[in-house]
Design a protein around this motif. Sequence first.
Motif, PDB file in Angstrom:
ATOM      1  N   LYS A   1       1.384   1.696   9.511  1.00  0.00           N
ATOM      2  CA  LYS A   1       0.651   2.953   9.570  1.00  0.00           C
ATOM      3  C   LYS A   1       1.487   4.039  10.243  1.00  0.00           C
ATOM      4  O   LYS A   1       2.199   3.772  11.228  1.00  0.00           O
ATOM      5  CB  LYS A   1      -0.655   2.769  10.327  1.00  0.00           C
TER       6      LYS A   1
ATOM      7  N   LEU B   1      -2.770   4.862  -0.263  1.00  0.00           N
ATOM      8  CA  LEU B   1      -4.020   4.330   0.262  1.00  0.00           C
ATOM      9  C   LEU B   1      -5.150   5.344   0.168  1.00  0.00           C
ATOM     10  O   LEU B   1      -6.336   4.967   0.126  1.00  0.00           O
ATOM     11  CB  LEU B   1      -3.836   3.870   1.709  1.00  0.00           C
TER      12      LEU B   1
ATOM     13  N   MET C   1      -7.736   4.934  -2.643  1.00  0.00           N
ATOM     14  CA  MET C   1      -8.715   3.850  -2.597  1.00  0.00           C
ATOM     15  C   MET C   1     -10.105   4.377  -2.243  1.00  0.00           C
ATOM     16  O   MET C   1     -10.244   5.330  -1.467  1.00  0.00           O
ATOM     17  CB  MET C   1      -8.301   2.814  -1.552  1.00  0.00           C
TER      18      MET C   1
ATOM     19  N   SER D   1     -13.899   3.454  -0.442  1.00  0.00           N
ATOM     20  CA  SER D   1     -14.165   2.861   0.867  1.00  0.00           C
ATOM     21  C   SER D   1     -14.159   1.337   0.832  1.00  0.00           C
ATOM     22  O   SER D   1     -13.697   0.685   1.777  1.00  0.00           O
ATOM     23  CB  SER D   1     -15.503   3.360   1.408  1.00  0.00           C
TER      24      SER D   1
ATOM     25  N   GLN E   1     -12.427  -0.624  -1.342  1.00  0.00           N
ATOM     26  CA  GLN E   1     -11.039  -1.049  -1.517  1.00  0.00           C
ATOM     27  C   GLN E   1     -10.269  -0.910  -0.217  1.00  0.00           C
ATOM     28  O   GLN E   1      -9.495  -1.804   0.155  1.00  0.00           O
ATOM     29  CB  GLN E   1     -10.376  -0.199  -2.615  1.00  0.00           C
ATOM     30  N   ARG E   2     -10.484   0.196   0.502  1.00  0.00           N
ATOM     31  CA  ARG E   2      -9.746   0.430   1.737  1.00  0.00           C
ATOM     32  C   ARG E   2     -10.170  -0.557   2.830  1.00  0.00           C
ATOM     33  O   ARG E   2      -9.324  -1.049   3.598  1.00  0.00           O
ATOM     34  CB  ARG E   2      -9.955   1.862   2.221  1.00  0.00           C
TER      35      ARG E   2
ATOM     36  N   TYR F   1      -3.787   2.135  -7.403  1.00  0.00           N
ATOM     37  CA  TYR F   1      -5.244   2.104  -7.276  1.00  0.00           C
ATOM     38  C   TYR F   1      -5.873   3.360  -7.872  1.00  0.00           C
ATOM     39  O   TYR F   1      -5.414   4.482  -7.634  1.00  0.00           O
ATOM     40  CB  TYR F   1      -5.656   1.949  -5.806  1.00  0.00           C
TER      41      TYR F   1
ATOM     42  N   TRP G   1      -8.452  -3.820   2.159  1.00  0.00           N
ATOM     43  CA  TRP G   1      -7.029  -3.679   2.497  1.00  0.00           C
ATOM     44  C   TRP G   1      -6.808  -3.762   4.005  1.00  0.00           C
ATOM     45  O   TRP G   1      -5.983  -4.532   4.500  1.00  0.00           O
ATOM     46  CB  TRP G   1      -6.518  -2.350   1.957  1.00  0.00           C
ATOM     47  N   ASP G   2      -7.564  -2.968   4.756  1.00  0.00           N
ATOM     48  CA  ASP G   2      -7.389  -2.932   6.211  1.00  0.00           C
ATOM     49  C   ASP G   2      -7.687  -4.286   6.859  1.00  0.00           C
ATOM     50  O   ASP G   2      -7.048  -4.662   7.859  1.00  0.00           O
ATOM     51  CB  ASP G   2      -8.285  -1.855   6.820  1.00  0.00           C
TER      52      ASP G   2
END
Length: 533
Positions: free
Chosen positions: A251, A275, A278, A280, A282-283, A148, A286-287
Amino acid sequence: MKTWIVVICVTLGIAGACMPENERVAKQPNIIYIMSDDHGYQAVSAYGHGMNETPNIDRIAAEGVLFTRATVTNSLCAPSRAVLLTGKHSFINGKIDNMAKFDWSQDNFPKLLQAAGYQTAMVGKIHMDGLPRGFDYSAVVPGQGDYYNPDFLVNGEKERIHGYVTDITTDLALEWLDSTDKDKPFCLLLHHKAPHREWLAAERHYKEYTKMTFPEPETLFDDYEGRGTAAKTAEMNILKDMNWAGDSKIKPEVMDKLGIPSTLNWDKQAYQNNLGRMDSTQRAAWDAVYDPIIADFESRYQTMSKADLMRWRYQRYMQDYLGTVAAVDDGVGRVLDYLKEHGLEENTIVVYTSDQGFYMGEHGWFDKRFMYEQSLRTPLMIRYPKEIKAGMKTDALVQNLDFAPTFLDYAGVEVPTNMQGESFRKLVSGEAADWRDAIYYTYYEYPSIHMVKRHYGIRTDRYKLIHFYYDVDEWELYDLESDPQEMRNVYGDPAYKDIRETLHKKLEELRVQYNDSDANNQKYIDAHLERRK
């Protein structure tokens, strides 16, 4: 009327300007060499393993030739790339492992094509220090690169580009193709980072692939009986050796809560680095997908047996790995569509391959390095309508050693006598049936990550002979016809006495042919020990 137009054009000396673009292309073929990183042939649907679908990569095979026994000379990223460029074994070009320096001053096939008038470019991953030589344009990721918002070294200058690395790599390649002089041939090396560890897929793909379940390989729970020390001591078991945070995406704080120790000291750091790149948006995406996966794992962890954990980790591995492959396939489709749209299909050689094979749970493993089949073999398919008939298959023992002389052959450029590979141009055009009856392999990176012992050996149509050395002295022999999974070492079996002697003789012949020796091995052992001081 058309006849008169041609006559007028020729008379005025501007015939080229009156011809369609695809007819003005030089007689020398264009070359697009697409190479992914760690893409096992099992994960290319053209090979029929039923694991996933790669329709665009399959197009190359359907429109050209599929190689069923393509192999590498050294199943490791950087050494494989050095062999591709130079057409010489690792012990000759000097890049024996990922740590050794590569000498860019030595000849490589892009340099020779460049001197012959080709426009040359390298885009993506090279995994070797120094500015790539032999290229008019290079845009490469430093080291392993990032999935990323990756950094690229564009002609040596660092630039961070927002987005997903596989898509960006394809974008840069197509932008370079747009910039080329259409009256001159080009050679593009398009090297994808994916599907290299730690396997972060694009959003469009992880949303899909994390919902999938994949069939387990028969040897997922292999106990390595019937094999030697090397298989039993390697550190690449999915359950025992794969990182929990970086690889399985648990995590770090959940690992701490559950009392799961890091497998390697960079486990949690890999997760945070990957991560952490990334933005905000993109994250958050993902989350939204991975948090429920982690929560479900956390709720069940204490009740899971070792077999349960192995199966869970295997599925997590496949979901992420095959998700990254999907983006590579998308990129291949874009390249093929570009060639069609610009009238370049007929005069462009398109190659798809990987820098080596990869384990996807076979023998319980991930990674590569061994001379065993899943690591040794690599996907390979080539389309070139002018010479290669559609739908061909060949089981010829070609190697990455052969790419450089083959490309030079197609381009009409003399192949240097110090290149050790052979052009397979006539092989795939149907002009020649004779080909090598055995390939030679070496591996040096030990002791190191995954702890795969140093070894060398040969593979023929049916048999494989391997010598593990350095801190052991063990031989292994496999009959690939009766034992395709390589579960039983028959080196000491009296029934294979004659086969063993024949293979030993052939091995020595190939070592002489390629100028390898025990002295070479000792030289590189000494160099390795010196680096570790």
